[in-house]
Design an enzyme around this catalytic site. Structure first.
Site, mmCIF file in Angstrom:
data_model
loop_
_atom_site.group_PDB
_atom_site.id
_atom_site.type_symbol
_atom_site.label_atom_id
_atom_site.label_comp_id
_atom_site.label_asym_id
_atom_site.label_seq_id
_atom_site.Cartn_x
_atom_site.Cartn_y
_atom_site.Cartn_z
ATOM 1 N N ASP A 70 0.846 -1.192 0.000
ATOM 2 C CA ASP A 70 0.000 0.000 0.000
ATOM 3 C C ASP A 70 0.887 1.250 0.000
ATOM 4 O O ASP A 70 1.859 1.335 0.751
ATOM 5 C CB ASP A 70 -0.887 -0.032 1.247
ATOM 6 C CG ASP A 70 -1.858 1.130 1.294
ATOM 7 O OD1 ASP A 70 -2.710 1.218 0.398
ATOM 8 O OD2 ASP A 70 -1.757 1.944 2.234
ATOM 9 N N GLU A 77 1.957 -0.333 -5.033
ATOM 10 C CA GLU A 77 0.916 0.616 -5.453
ATOM 11 C C GLU A 77 1.584 1.944 -5.792
ATOM 12 O O GLU A 77 2.282 2.529 -4.965
ATOM 13 C CB GLU A 77 -0.086 0.835 -4.319
ATOM 14 C CG GLU A 77 -1.207 1.755 -4.726
ATOM 15 C CD GLU A 77 -2.083 2.182 -3.562
ATOM 16 O OE1 GLU A 77 -3.220 2.631 -3.823
ATOM 17 O OE2 GLU A 77 -1.632 2.118 -2.409
#
Length: 447
Positions: free
Chosen positions: A408, A444
């Site tokens: 993330d 990401e």
């Protein structure tokens, strides 16, 4: 004058270069934690009052009505114990030896699977310089494999003096005086899990190792995906075991996917602004522990049995997915923690060594750099933060059986002097690791 640490608690440590709790062949454990700027660290063990303590012969009893303040007493004695009657718990504190290259040590002559423990850390209180040590607060083990309890929104959760108003809002200055409210009973603690069993991977199905060219990812939330599944008995809905159910696996196979990407299953804690509003972080992007699975996704029976049963349910889920031919990818959040900004609660890293773990504003070291929008940002320019993250990832891959990770806010993990670089040491550490470098790694790009 401090009493010397008994020799039985200060024997040479086999695992002196890595933080964590390591069970030893003498029936005890070596315990190591990192804090480069603390003045003193204690390991705290919690036992039920109605059972004999394992440390009766060495611990000095201290009392709540003593003329000497509790914090002063624990400085004086190498090993001391107190009983908190309203909570029906005994706390035994072991003064740790250190720092030695930033590490603090203690050897426990007795340790057991399921042992509940935490740390207390003393040092300078100077918020304007980023120093927020407070021995009244309980701190989780960053390397703890299990977790017990949840934070209660109260002044006990914060290192600075504050109050919680009737409408649930925290009132106080993070740059004000240090809180002297004991956190015991209001914060989660770590749980020791003995995973030395050499047969832990017996009967583990082979990992699918699907080529990237044939990979079809299916992202799901463990609780949400199974919460209303009509084929599951009610006790398995919303659980790891529900995802491992044969009918669930058959349904996933019918979709034609190859790899299951799990939204975060590492232990989480609601952000402060959500707690103040009586809301919850459903998605899990607010990590409380990077080695412990989220207990609330386990079955009620596993939660009742404790941290080991929760962990075993996660392992069982991963094995079932492998048996059905699926890879298991974990969404992981190493860019920030649930502690938030300086106004947030103290659960672990802030109380252990905030200068080590978190990035600071260049013009104001008392404030945290926030490239995540979540109040804080892990400092991946620090070698020990990189090592901590790699150790955590290796644990999930080696012990739990995970096949890959989706990072993330990956850009936030690879910044030098504020800018992303593909040559960041963390990225090299991942690719060069003999285990992690052969897994699926997804970054990401959003920042």
């Amino acid at each position: 004058m401090k009493h010397a640490i008994p020799q039985r608690y200060a024997i040479p440590h086999r695992y002196a270069t890595r933080p964590g709790l390591y069970f030893t062949e003498d029936g005890g454990a070596d315990v190591i934690v990192r804090s480069e700027t603390a003045d003193q660290v204690w390991l705290c063990i919690y036992e039920k009052v109605d059972q004999p303590t394992a440390f009766f012969n060495d611990a000095i009893r201290i009392f709540d009505d003593s003329a000497t303040p509790f914090i002063n007493e624990i400085h004086e004695h190498a090993v001391c114990t107190r009983i908190i009657e309203p909570m029906y718990v005994r706390e035994t504190l072991f003064r740790m030896d250190g720092p030695n290259y930033g590490l603090w040590y203690v050897h426990l002559p007795k340790a057991w699977d399921g042992m509940r423990y935490a740390y207390r850390v003393d040092g300078a209180w100077d918020p304007s310089k980023g120093l927020r040590f407070n021995p009244y607060k309980l701190l989780l083990d960053p390397y703890g494999k299990g977790i017990d309890g949840r934070m209660k929104l109260s002044p006990a959760a914060f290192s600075y003096q504050c109050d919680v108003s009737e409408d649930g809002k925290v009132r106080g200055s993070a740059f004000g005086p240090m809180s002297t409210v004991d956190a015991l009973g209001n914060m989660p603690v770590s749980v020791a899990i003995d995973d030395r069993d050499k047969s832990k991977h017996d009967a583990d199905p082979s990992h699918p190792h699907v080529p990237w060219s044939k990979t079809v990812l299916y992202e799901l939330h463990v609780k949400g995906f199974t919460a209303n599944a009509p084929w599951l008995p009610r006790e398995l809905r919303g659980t790891y075991a529900g995802l491992a159910h044969p009918t669930t696996l058959s349904y996933l196979q019918s979709l034609g996917v190859t790899s299951i990407e799990l939204l975060p299953i590492q232990a989480k804690q609601d952000e402060l602004f959500l707690q103040e509003r009586g809301r919850h972080n459903y998605w899990g992007y607010s990590p409380l522990s990077y080695f412990s699975p989220e207990p609330s996704y386990a079955t009620a029976e596993a939660q009742r049995k404790g941290a080991r049963a929760v962990r075993d349910e996660v392992i069982g889920m991963v094995r079932a997915l492998h048996e059905a031919g699926f890879e298991v990818i974990m969404d992981v959040v190493y860019n920030h923690t649930c502690e938030g900004g300086v106004e947030g609660p103290t659960t672990c890293w802030r109380g252990l060594d905030a200068l080590l773990y978190y990035r600071r504003q260049k013009g104001n070291i008392g404030r945290l750099e926030d490239t995540t929008g979540c109040g804080n940002t892990f400092d991946f320019t620090n070698t020990h933060v990189v090592t901590f993250a790699v150790d955590s990832l290796r644990y999930w891959a080696k012990r739990i059986g995970i096949d890959g990770f989706r990072f993330d806010l990956g850009v936030s993990l690879a910044r030098l002097d504020g800018d992303f670089t593909k040559h960041h040491p963390f990225l090299y550490a991942l690719r060069s690791d003999l285990l992690l470098g052969n897994l699926k790694l997804i970054m990401e790009p959003w920042d």
